[in-house]
Scaffold this active site. Structure first.
Site, PDB file in Angstrom:
ATOM      1  N   ASP A 180      32.742  32.801  36.994  1.00  0.00           N
ATOM      2  CA  ASP A 180      33.527  34.009  37.158  1.00  0.00           C
ATOM      3  C   ASP A 180      32.768  34.877  38.154  1.00  0.00           C
ATOM      4  OD1 ASP A 180      35.461  36.030  36.691  1.00  0.00           O
ATOM      5  OD2 ASP A 180      34.112  36.979  35.247  1.00  0.00           O
ATOM      6  N   ASP A 193      33.190  38.957  39.007  1.00  0.00           N
ATOM      7  CA  ASP A 193      32.764  40.300  38.615  1.00  0.00           C
ATOM      8  C   ASP A 193      32.133  40.278  37.233  1.00  0.00           C
ATOM      9  OD1 ASP A 193      32.568  43.011  39.423  1.00  0.00           O
ATOM     10  OD2 ASP A 193      34.090  43.548  37.947  1.00  0.00           O
TER      11      ASP A 193
END
Length: 310
Positions: free
Chosen positions: A31, A33
């Site tokens: 992922d 952020d």
């Protein structure tokens, strides 16, 4: 392997345990952020981790539910923040995967009505998926606006220009049972500075689901489709050889579980150890899917393991 590999259940690992994990896996899904950056600042050590994995020949992919920017813009951001070896083909955003789904899976025959930002429209253009260009007059309402008959799909993503008229128009299009109802993701919210939050795409999707009595097909995490996109474009991507690294239990860990991947929670983002442990104690079987296999404080914890491998 020092008692770490293969033992499910929210285990915090370090040192040689991470080294064994790096040796055991050929593919790493990150992922973005909260895992490798916060906004416009890379998490300390993250560029070194990603660049080293790529130099070692590992398959590295980025799976993000952020639909606001096209992949080309992500490449510029990676480079700007010091991730020098990342190319566009490694980036699987919810907007890109939505365009691929509409083109290759749904094979939509008609235009797409978009509730979302320019990132979605850009990816639709790149995939040659036609979408409805909005040209409403400033005083337009659902009573007098144009409703083209060639809209065959509604796609909902993050939209900071969301209006009641967009909701109403989408509701009208979805009265047709043959009109597809898709959402880039169902994230409920995103953290901002000073404790503020930004409502996510899931809020807009929920409003449309209530208005129409229909359920959207979710393209991004925790749906499997992002992983299916990766495995269809890169040969040899075996779930058993993959590690999903994320910061949100209900999205990233569930995505990994749904795809048969081992999962790692990093504590630099939304979810924390206490929440993971609470899920691990839960008697609800569905909540066990939120439990990570491994936990690290930050992916910078990989760095000492790289030194041991040299």
């Amino acid at each position: 392997m020092d008692g770490a590999i293969g033992l499910k259940g929210c285990r915090k690992i370090r040192g040689s345990q991470i080294r064994h994990l790096l040796e055991a896996k050929d593919f790493f899904l990150f992922d973005c952020d909260g895992v490798i950056w916060h906004g416009e600042k890379a998490i300390t050590g993250a560029p070194n981790v990603v660049n080293t994995l790529i130099k070692q020949g590992k398959g590295v992919f980025f799976v993000t539910n952020n639909s606001t920017r096209p992949r080309e813009n992500y490449v510029h951001k990676f480079c700007r923040l010091g991730f020098t070896n990342v190319n566009q083909e490694q980036i699987f955003s919810s907007s890109y995967c939505s365009a691929i789904y509409l083109r290759d899976v749904a094979k939509v025959q008609g235009k797409v009505f978009v509730i979302g930002c320019e990132g979605i429209r850009n990816e639709l253009r790149e995939a040659n998926v036609p979408y409805l260009e909005e040209v409403d007059e400033p005083d337009a309402t659902i009573y007098n606006c144009a409703l083209p008959t060639d809209v065959k799909a509604v796609l909902v993503g993050h939209d900071d220009q969301f209006t009641f008229l967009k909701l109403a128009k989408a509701s009208c299009f979805l009265k047709d049972p043959d009109c597809l109802f898709l959402a880039t993701d169902n994230d409920p919210w995103h953290p901002l500075k000073d404790g503020r939050i930004l409502p996510g795409s899931g809020c807009l999707t929920a409003a449309l689901e209530v208005a129409t009595g229909r359920k959207a097909t979710i393209i991004g995490k925790p749906s499997r489709f992002m992983f299916e996109c990766i495995s269809s474009q890169f040969t040899g991507v075996d779930p058993a050889q993959c590690l999903m690294v994320g910061d949100r239990l209900e999205t990233d860990m569930l995505f990994g579980s749904n795809c048969g991947l081992e999962t790692m929670l990093t504590l630099t983002g939304i979810s924390q150890m206490e929440e993971a442990e609470e899920y691990s104690r839960s008697e609800q079987s569905n909540e066990q899917c939120f439990v990570p296999d491994y936990v690290v404080d930050t992916i910078a914890d990989f760095l000492p393991a790289f030194e041991e491998l040299d």
